[in-house]
Design a protein around this motif. Sequence first.
Motif, short mmCIF file in Angstrom:
data_model
loop_
_atom_site.label_atom_id
_atom_site.label_comp_id
_atom_site.label_asym_id
_atom_site.label_seq_id
_atom_site.Cartn_x
_atom_site.Cartn_y
_atom_site.Cartn_z
N PHE A 16 0.83 -1.20 0.00
CA PHE A 16 0.00 0.00 0.00
C PHE A 16 0.87 1.26 0.00
O PHE A 16 0.47 2.30 -0.53
N ILE A 17 2.04 1.20 0.62
CA ILE A 17 2.96 2.35 0.60
C ILE A 17 3.48 2.55 -0.82
O ILE A 17 3.57 3.67 -1.32
N ARG A 18 3.81 1.44 -1.49
CA ARG A 18 4.28 1.53 -2.87
C ARG A 18 3.17 2.02 -3.81
O ARG A 18 3.45 2.54 -4.89
N GLU A 19 1.94 1.84 -3.40
CA GLU A 19 0.81 2.34 -4.18
C GLU A 19 0.79 3.87 -4.16
O GLU A 19 0.36 4.52 -5.12
N VAL A 20 1.28 4.45 -3.07
CA VAL A 20 1.25 5.90 -2.87
C VAL A 20 2.54 6.57 -3.33
O VAL A 20 2.53 7.62 -3.96
N LEU A 21 3.68 5.96 -3.01
CA LEU A 21 4.98 6.54 -3.31
C LEU A 21 5.62 5.87 -4.52
O LEU A 21 5.34 4.71 -4.81
N SER A 22 6.52 6.61 -5.16
CA SER A 22 7.29 6.05 -6.27
C SER A 22 8.75 6.47 -6.12
O SER A 22 9.03 7.64 -5.81
N SER A 23 9.64 5.53 -6.32
CA SER A 23 11.06 5.85 -6.25
C SER A 23 11.50 6.67 -7.46
O SER A 23 12.60 7.23 -7.47
N GLN A 24 10.65 6.75 -8.49
CA GLN A 24 10.98 7.48 -9.71
C GLN A 24 10.54 8.95 -9.65
O GLN A 24 10.86 9.73 -10.53
N THR A 25 9.79 9.32 -8.61
CA THR A 25 9.25 10.67 -8.50
C THR A 25 10.03 11.48 -7.48
O THR A 25 10.42 10.96 -6.43
N LEU A 82 -6.51 -8.81 -8.08
CA LEU A 82 -6.60 -7.98 -9.28
C LEU A 82 -5.44 -6.99 -9.38
O LEU A 82 -4.94 -6.70 -10.46
N TYR A 83 -5.01 -6.46 -8.22
CA TYR A 83 -4.06 -5.35 -8.22
C TYR A 83 -2.61 -5.73 -7.96
O TYR A 83 -1.70 -4.99 -8.34
N TYR A 84 -2.37 -6.86 -7.30
CA TYR A 84 -1.02 -7.15 -6.83
C TYR A 84 -0.54 -8.53 -7.27
O TYR A 84 -1.33 -9.44 -7.49
N ASP A 85 0.80 -8.67 -7.36
CA ASP A 85 1.37 -9.98 -7.68
C ASP A 85 1.41 -10.84 -6.41
O ASP A 85 1.03 -10.38 -5.32
N LYS A 86 1.90 -12.07 -6.55
CA LYS A 86 1.87 -13.03 -5.44
C LYS A 86 2.65 -12.52 -4.22
O LYS A 86 2.21 -12.66 -3.08
N GLU A 87 3.83 -11.96 -4.47
CA GLU A 87 4.65 -11.48 -3.36
C GLU A 87 3.96 -10.35 -2.61
O GLU A 87 3.97 -10.31 -1.37
N GLU A 88 3.32 -9.45 -3.35
CA GLU A 88 2.62 -8.33 -2.71
C GLU A 88 1.38 -8.81 -1.97
O GLU A 88 1.07 -8.33 -0.87
N GLN A 89 0.65 -9.75 -2.56
CA GLN A 89 -0.52 -10.31 -1.88
C GLN A 89 -0.11 -10.94 -0.55
O GLN A 89 -0.78 -10.74 0.48
N LEU A 90 0.99 -11.68 -0.57
CA LEU A 90 1.48 -12.32 0.64
C LEU A 90 1.84 -11.29 1.70
O LEU A 90 1.52 -11.46 2.88
N ALA A 91 2.48 -10.20 1.28
CA ALA A 91 2.87 -9.14 2.22
C ALA A 91 1.63 -8.52 2.88
O ALA A 91 1.62 -8.25 4.09
N VAL A 92 0.57 -8.30 2.11
CA VAL A 92 -0.66 -7.72 2.66
C VAL A 92 -1.31 -8.69 3.64
O VAL A 92 -1.75 -8.30 4.73
N LEU A 93 -1.37 -9.97 3.26
CA LEU A 93 -2.01 -10.96 4.13
C LEU A 93 -1.20 -11.17 5.41
O LEU A 93 -1.79 -11.39 6.48
#
Length: 465
Positions: free
Chosen positions: A81-90, A253-264
């Motif tokens: 969710f933090i990566r959803e808000v922030l970007s290392s490219q900005t 729908l929104y995240y890959d397996k690694e990200e889903q695991l982190a949220v759960l």
Amino acid sequence: MKSMECTVTDGKKQIVVQPAAMTVFLQNKMVEAYDAKGSVYYLVFFKNEYLTTWKAESLRRRSFLEKACKYGVVYQSPHPFIREVLSSQTSYHKRSLSQLRGKFQGQHTTQETALMLTFFDAFVSKKELFKEIQSFYYQHRRSGQLFLGYRIIRLLQDFTPKHSWVKQMANDMEFSSFKDLYQRSAPELWEKDPIYMEKAHFYARKNSENTTRLLQFLKEEKRWAEAFSLMVDLISRYNAEAYYKELLQWLKLYYDKEEQLAVLEDLYDRAPSIKRLQEDLLEMYLTENKLENALILIKRHHLALEGKNEAALENMLATMDLHTGSIPLDELSTYIVPLYETQPQKAEKILQKCVHQLLSDRTIQDIMNWLAPVREKYQSSPTVKQMDKMKKLREDPDKQRELGEMLYEFNQLDQAIECFSWEMELNTTDPEPVRWLSKIYLDLGKEAESKAYQDLYRKMQKANA
């Protein structure tokens, strides 16, 4: 997940910061970050819009930030969710309050501007902010826009509820018709004052109708971090399992397996008692080959293994290496114990494999100690009985051949050689230890040694004939 970095631009200076946590509360997101010197920065957002970054020399108490941490949802970095808000490219530009005022006035209503100003009372004098917000009321008053003025009063009731001017204006009779709308939480307020309605529905979110309407509103605004956070809050704070299924669907729908695991995993830390969550986490750990996490979860909740989960665990245990350090070896036996309650045959196979590997570099007494949690509850375990027998044989010099045969069964060929060599020296006319030595050296691929013992075995057989 790997931690991220982002850049804050302060004039001509660029500061690299590492996010530590993010708080999501109503229309605000506040990201706490640190630079290389340990200085604290807060990146402030209104809905999906970045506002500014504030360096926290000190924080004022009883602030919006304090309230957000109490009533909102706090995520520790790294989190999807933090990566959803922030970007290392900005690059995130640091703006002063005066610069923000100009930005606000061109793009936002006075109510939105007033709300955004309240976000900064941890860093700026509340008195200064109050005067700025109060000026919006007088601006509407002069223009005869009573309802817009009353929206500012409602906002100030949250910001400075004890202020005498705010109390007086809130009770002014000319606002009585508007006041009635808010007391009834009239549906038309979703059009007239969505900021208030979002807040009112959030604080009444235990009511399923309010939650349904609020989630619909957040989705319409495409504020996914807030929508997901609302579900996380309901699941963790009120054990509202009904929202878990919906959250899971959105995550897929929104995240890959690694990200889903982190949220759960984060959700599990907040609400470990949800059965469906335990089962989904276990399945993901087994799918991602995270044996240690799976074993901890099985032990903690006495989870049964079925179907593909059972096959996945069996495959992982068949290929695991206890010597790599990735498995908590000293605790592994305690993780196996709960399996005996649901799947004793599976538990026994796991235990057998563990003992096979442990015998290569641990003494029998070490393994006996390691088996203590299993022996305490399941003395009938064949593996435990084998080890008990091996301990007795180890202490009896006349039983080395029998011990060697058991070690051979455990694939401990070097230790078996020691036993049969001892037995060969003790009973010089018995060809059986020699036969075993020939067999073991052949298994080890040492054909010359195997042939030498095989020749000796034949000579001894002829001599005994």
